[in-house]
Enzyme design. Sequence first.
Site, PDB file in Angstrom:
ATOM      1  N   HIS A  98       0.175 -39.017  13.195  1.00 62.68           N
ATOM      2  CA  HIS A  98       1.028 -38.101  13.020  1.00 62.68           C
ATOM      3  C   HIS A  98       0.385 -36.856  12.629  1.00 62.68           C
ATOM      4  O   HIS A  98      -0.232 -36.743  11.513  1.00 62.68           O
ATOM      5  CB  HIS A  98       2.182 -38.555  11.838  1.00 62.68           C
ATOM      6  CG  HIS A  98       3.181 -37.561  11.783  1.00 62.68           C
ATOM      7  ND1 HIS A  98       4.516 -37.857  12.419  1.00 62.68           N
ATOM      8  CD2 HIS A  98       3.472 -36.383  11.127  1.00 62.68           C
ATOM      9  CE1 HIS A  98       5.408 -36.628  11.946  1.00 62.68           C
ATOM     10  NE2 HIS A  98       4.728 -36.113  11.094  1.00 62.68           N
ATOM     11  N   CYS A  99       0.887 -35.754  13.289  1.00 61.09           N
ATOM     12  CA  CYS A  99      -0.072 -34.511  13.112  1.00 61.09           C
ATOM     13  C   CYS A  99       0.877 -33.439  12.413  1.00 61.09           C
ATOM     14  O   CYS A  99       1.853 -33.220  13.332  1.00 61.09           O
ATOM     15  CB  CYS A  99      -0.534 -33.954  14.588  1.00 61.09           C
ATOM     16  SG  CYS A  99      -1.457 -32.576  14.250  1.00 61.09           S
TER      17      CYS A  99
END
Length: 380
Positions: A153-154
Amino acid sequence: MAPSGSRNVDCWRVLYWIPVLFISLIVAWSYYAYVVQLCIDTIENMGEKIVYLLVYHVLFIMFVWSYWQTIFTKPMNPLKEFHLSHSDKELLEREDRRESQQEILRRIAKDLPIYTRTMSGAIRYCDHCLLLKPDRCHHCSACDMCILKMDHHCPWVNNCVGFANYKFFMLFLAYSLLYCLFVTATDLQYFIQFWTVDGKTHDRLIQYLNGLPDTQAKFQIMFLFFAASMFSVSLAFLFAYHCWLVCKNRSTLEAFRAPTFQHGPDKDGFSLGTSKNFRQVFGNEKKCWLLPVFSSLGDGCSYPTCLVNADPEQPSSPSGRNPSIKSAGESHQFPPKPLRESQSRLLNNGQSEGNEDRDKRGRIFLTGTSNPALTIEKET
Ligand SMILES: [Zn+2]
Ligand SMILES: [Zn+2]
């Protein structure tokens, strides 16, 4: 009226956009500093000016396009076949005994192309989404859903990087690196000029503080060089790492914890050789490789593996059988379910090279005799 709890969650979700806003502001400022301050106001040679502006705009458009695609492409969830039916949900809820729950999940998993297990050998089940996790799928707590081939998850794109947008993420890294390198390289001579014209740095700082417009422009050019060169270094490391992951056919999560197959963990379980691994992400159409349009192979739910699996619990597909190794036992290296056209394409392409890999490494795994006990286990 929405309950206050959901309003709070919405408020937090607005804060998640701060890193994206930060990057966008830096990019917008860099555009102004490069185009207006450097190219239009500072560079006098017309030829140099035009070439710089042309190359800059090509890189800028590709960079912004791939960044946009990475941010706004919705992550893909498992197909409905992996979700528990209403009757199965009720059945599972009614059962208190773990063994009976195991039986239910095992029955559902039998018809699905699932080859990975939890660390303890259990079927991977998400009790938030009430589904059997396809291979390489993980539940993201930030997105609160199961993401196909989840990489990470960025926060910088406020999105999950996974099957749906991994190619866009790779291109975003590549174009942002090229953008920063180009700005650094073309800005370098003006950066040096600024420090060496008269060598009186102190005087220049005084001029800056006095707010002379000419000096302000030069400070922007100088700061642009610092920012672009610093981003170049960090992006180069990140891009090199993801290139390595693509060649090895691993996600970031799998690089930290190898996927567990029925014979045990295997970090190269999904690797089909560098060329096929690359094509799994970028597709077979060469003209699409450099464009942030979706061209990854497969449907994200099932992946060819070079491992030979002889588990009698799983159905095997005629297309997945490999005559050359059939004598070594039942083999179904490819998903037994009917496949979409693109997926079949991936699997057929992966088959030959997968066999080469297998021959080269001599990795033939027979796990039919030691099927681990299935347990319901929450996986993070
Ligand atoms: Zn989930
Ligand atoms: Zn996420």
